[in-house]
Design a protein around this motif. Structure first.
Motif, short mmCIF file in Angstrom:
data_model
loop_
_atom_site.label_atom_id
_atom_site.label_comp_id
_atom_site.label_asym_id
_atom_site.label_seq_id
_atom_site.Cartn_x
_atom_site.Cartn_y
_atom_site.Cartn_z
N LEU A 336 0.80 -1.21 0.00
CA LEU A 336 0.00 0.00 0.00
C LEU A 336 0.84 1.27 0.00
O LEU A 336 0.39 2.31 -0.47
CB LEU A 336 -0.93 0.00 1.22
CG LEU A 336 -2.02 -1.07 1.22
CD1 LEU A 336 -2.87 -0.95 2.47
CD2 LEU A 336 -2.91 -0.96 -0.01
N ASP A 337 2.05 1.19 0.54
CA ASP A 337 2.87 2.40 0.60
C ASP A 337 3.22 2.90 -0.81
O ASP A 337 3.16 4.09 -1.08
CB ASP A 337 4.14 2.14 1.40
CG ASP A 337 4.81 3.44 1.80
OD1 ASP A 337 4.20 4.20 2.58
OD2 ASP A 337 5.93 3.71 1.34
N ASP A 338 3.58 1.98 -1.69
CA ASP A 338 3.84 2.39 -3.06
C ASP A 338 2.58 2.92 -3.73
O ASP A 338 2.62 3.88 -4.51
CB ASP A 338 4.40 1.21 -3.87
CG ASP A 338 5.87 0.97 -3.62
OD1 ASP A 338 6.49 1.80 -2.92
OD2 ASP A 338 6.41 -0.04 -4.09
N ALA A 339 1.44 2.29 -3.42
CA ALA A 339 0.18 2.71 -4.03
C ALA A 339 -0.20 4.12 -3.59
O ALA A 339 -0.58 4.96 -4.42
CB ALA A 339 -0.93 1.73 -3.66
N VAL A 340 -0.09 4.41 -2.29
CA VAL A 340 -0.47 5.74 -1.83
C VAL A 340 0.50 6.79 -2.36
O VAL A 340 0.10 7.93 -2.63
CB VAL A 340 -0.55 5.77 -0.29
CG1 VAL A 340 0.83 5.83 0.35
CG2 VAL A 340 -1.40 6.95 0.19
N GLN A 341 1.75 6.42 -2.56
CA GLN A 341 2.70 7.35 -3.15
C GLN A 341 2.36 7.64 -4.60
O GLN A 341 2.48 8.78 -5.06
CB GLN A 341 4.13 6.80 -3.04
CG GLN A 341 5.20 7.80 -3.47
CD GLN A 341 5.22 9.04 -2.61
OE1 GLN A 341 5.19 8.95 -1.38
NE2 GLN A 341 5.27 10.21 -3.23
N ARG A 342 1.92 6.62 -5.34
CA ARG A 342 1.50 6.85 -6.73
C ARG A 342 0.31 7.80 -6.79
O ARG A 342 0.26 8.68 -7.65
CB ARG A 342 1.16 5.52 -7.40
CG ARG A 342 2.36 4.65 -7.72
CD ARG A 342 2.01 3.54 -8.68
NE ARG A 342 1.04 2.61 -8.10
CZ ARG A 342 1.36 1.51 -7.43
NH1 ARG A 342 2.65 1.23 -7.22
NH2 ARG A 342 0.44 0.71 -6.95
N VAL A 343 -0.65 7.59 -5.91
CA VAL A 343 -1.82 8.48 -5.90
C VAL A 343 -1.40 9.90 -5.56
O VAL A 343 -1.84 10.87 -6.21
CB VAL A 343 -2.88 7.97 -4.90
CG1 VAL A 343 -4.06 8.94 -4.86
CG2 VAL A 343 -3.36 6.58 -5.28
N TYR A 344 -0.55 10.04 -4.56
CA TYR A 344 -0.11 11.39 -4.16
C TYR A 344 0.69 12.06 -5.28
O TYR A 344 0.51 13.26 -5.55
CB TYR A 344 0.72 11.30 -2.88
CG TYR A 344 1.22 12.65 -2.41
CD1 TYR A 344 0.33 13.61 -1.96
CD2 TYR A 344 2.58 12.96 -2.46
CE1 TYR A 344 0.78 14.85 -1.54
CE2 TYR A 344 3.02 14.20 -2.05
CZ TYR A 344 2.13 15.14 -1.58
OH TYR A 344 2.58 16.37 -1.19
N ASP A 345 1.57 11.32 -5.93
CA ASP A 345 2.34 11.90 -7.04
C ASP A 345 1.42 12.34 -8.17
O ASP A 345 1.62 13.39 -8.78
CB ASP A 345 3.35 10.88 -7.56
CG ASP A 345 4.49 10.63 -6.58
OD1 ASP A 345 4.67 11.45 -5.67
OD2 ASP A 345 5.17 9.60 -6.72
N ASP A 346 0.39 11.52 -8.45
CA ASP A 346 -0.56 11.88 -9.49
C ASP A 346 -1.35 13.12 -9.10
O ASP A 346 -1.63 13.99 -9.94
CB ASP A 346 -1.50 10.70 -9.74
CG ASP A 346 -2.37 10.89 -10.98
OD1 ASP A 346 -1.80 11.03 -12.08
OD2 ASP A 346 -3.62 10.92 -10.84
N LEU A 347 -1.70 13.22 -7.83
CA LEU A 347 -2.40 14.40 -7.34
C LEU A 347 -1.54 15.65 -7.50
O LEU A 347 -2.02 16.70 -7.97
CB LEU A 347 -2.77 14.20 -5.86
CG LEU A 347 -3.30 15.41 -5.10
CD1 LEU A 347 -4.65 15.84 -5.65
CD2 LEU A 347 -3.40 15.10 -3.60
N LEU A 348 -0.27 15.56 -7.12
CA LEU A 348 0.63 16.70 -7.26
C LEU A 348 0.80 17.11 -8.72
O LEU A 348 0.83 18.31 -9.04
CB LEU A 348 1.99 16.37 -6.67
CG LEU A 348 2.19 16.60 -5.17
CD1 LEU A 348 3.63 16.29 -4.79
CD2 LEU A 348 1.84 18.01 -4.76
N GLU A 349 0.91 16.13 -9.58
CA GLU A 349 1.04 16.44 -11.01
C GLU A 349 -0.19 17.18 -11.52
O GLU A 349 -0.09 18.14 -12.28
CB GLU A 349 1.27 15.16 -11.80
CG GLU A 349 1.48 15.39 -13.29
CD GLU A 349 1.74 14.10 -14.05
OE1 GLU A 349 1.85 14.16 -15.29
OE2 GLU A 349 1.83 13.04 -13.39
N HIS A 350 -1.37 16.71 -11.11
CA HIS A 350 -2.61 17.37 -11.52
C HIS A 350 -2.66 18.80 -11.00
O HIS A 350 -3.13 19.70 -11.71
CB HIS A 350 -3.81 16.57 -11.00
CG HIS A 350 -5.13 17.23 -11.28
ND1 HIS A 350 -5.81 17.06 -12.47
CD2 HIS A 350 -5.91 18.06 -10.52
CE1 HIS A 350 -6.93 17.76 -12.44
NE2 HIS A 350 -7.02 18.38 -11.27
#
Length: 383
Positions: A336-350
């Motif tokens: 889950l740690d990698d998953a939540v980091q992917r979501v957060y990175d995608d949020l920051l990019e948006h």
């Protein structure tokens, strides 16, 4: 929690870069002016350009070294004065004016260097206190609490702050793993104080009360007793007392998402939409928890409105969490740690690399027996 560490890391990089430059930049300025003055020959008065050296020192070294550069620059100008014919000038007011101006610049540069040093020390002290308060108020949970795997990203949008109005907690209690995510109306110290009230009440009630609705009621009573000024808190309570389901209780918060192992996303709207904490006394009874089934590999995604209300600077659209989270979280119940980091990175990019509101992203997944792996998945380690 990461933003103060990021700011401190960037400050350390900047300080290290400037410290490496050290005296080289102001000394280079003095050498350059002296070389130009000598190359221009006699009767060419270029040495006043040394006045640039003390300000350069103010941004690269401490105030003592800045003072040294100022004195050195003055000594160089005095040494070159006969060569430039300054001592032969009939009007000494020009020389006097130059000395006074150079002295004023040097004194101001020393002051700037001193303020820069004291400001850096003050920031480090405040950041250390904020980090300690963060750990005391919102203790980062372990990757596994009871039978639940989890991962979280907490980011305060406030400059040089770790704590804001968003809150979360995950506890292993006699009644199962209980979780809370919430968002306090408002910002600043008042929001932090309200967060402390909510989290303190939840940590007590979660161990004492048998029903999730009773836990929420205890928290709401504490909010009504200690929070003034009309503040309220949107909140979502969750309880995992069985490996194949979760109980949810909604107090006006962002609905959670259930992400299946194949990436299918379902928004879990409450059966009874309810008022936020702090406003629940406007009605006689509270909401009723509802149970949601969980299949092997399902991940429950909880967030605050700072996630779904993050706007893109390109087209001003909100972040489409429900549309994107499936591909980012699918099949990730083991990591889950990698998953939540992917979501957060995608949020920051948006959002164009910066957020204007506090953010909590919380991923939860019941731990069962190892699931059959996808061809792309790494093997699971039994726990």
């Amino acid at each position: 929690m990461k933003n103060v560490r990021l700011v401190r890391a960037l400050q350390r990089v900047e300080d290290e870069y400037l410290s490496r430059m050290g005296l080289s930049l102001p000394l280079a300025a003095i050498v350059l002016v002296v070389a130009a003055d000598l190359a221009a020959g006699r009767d060419h008065f270029i040495t006043p350009g040394i006045v640039a050296a003390p300000p350069l020192a103010a941004i690269t070294v401490n105030w003592q070294r800045t003072l040294f550069i100022g004195v050195l620059g003055l000594a160089v100008q005095v040494a070159l004065a006969p060569y430039d014919g300054v001592t032969d000038l009939p009007d000494h007011d020009v020389v006097f004016g130059q000395v006074v101006a150079y002295g004023a610049v040097t004194v101001f540069s020393v002051y700037i260097a001193w303020r820069r040093e004291t400001g850096a020390k003050a920031f480090n002290a405040i950041a250390s206190v904020a980090e300690a308060a963060q750990h005391a108020l919102m203790r980062p949970p372990e990757p596994r609490v009871g039978g639940i795997r989890l991962a979280v990203r907490y980011v305060s949008a406030a400059d040089a702050a770790q704590i804001g109005g968003d809150l979360y907690a995950v506890l292993d209690t006699p009644y199962g793993v209980r979780a809370l995510i919430g968002d306090v109306r408002g910002k600043g110290l008042g929001a932090v104080q309200t967060s402390a009230v909510v989290l303190g009440a939840f940590r007590e009630a979660a161990y004492d009360e048998g029903g999730l609705d009773q836990v929420a009621r205890r928290v709401d009573i504490s909010v009504g007793r200690h929070v003034t000024g009309g503040d309220f808190i949107t909140a979502l309570f969750a309880q995992f007392d069985k490996p194949d389901s979760v109980d949810l209780l909604h107090y006006g918060h962002v609905p959670p998402l259930r992400v299946a192992r194949d990436g299918e996303v379902e928004t879990l709207y409450p059966n009874e939409p309810w008022l936020p904490l702090g406003l629940a006394d406007m009605v006689d009874e509270g909401p009723t928890p509802w149970r949601v089934a969980l299949q092997p590999g399902d991940v429950l995604v909880l967030c605050t409105d700072g996630v779904i209300e993050a706007r893109s600077p390109a087209d001003n659209t909100f972040y489409p969490l429900a549309e994107r989270v499936g591909a980012l979280v699918a099949g990730a119940s083991y990591d889950l740690d990698d998953a939540v980091q992917r979501v957060y990175d995608d949020l920051l990019e948006h959002a164009g690399g910066s957020l204007t509101d506090d953010v909590v992203l919380l991923l939860l997944a019941p731990q069962r027996r190892p699931l059959p792996s996808h061809p792309q998945d790494p093997p699971l380690n039994p726990v």
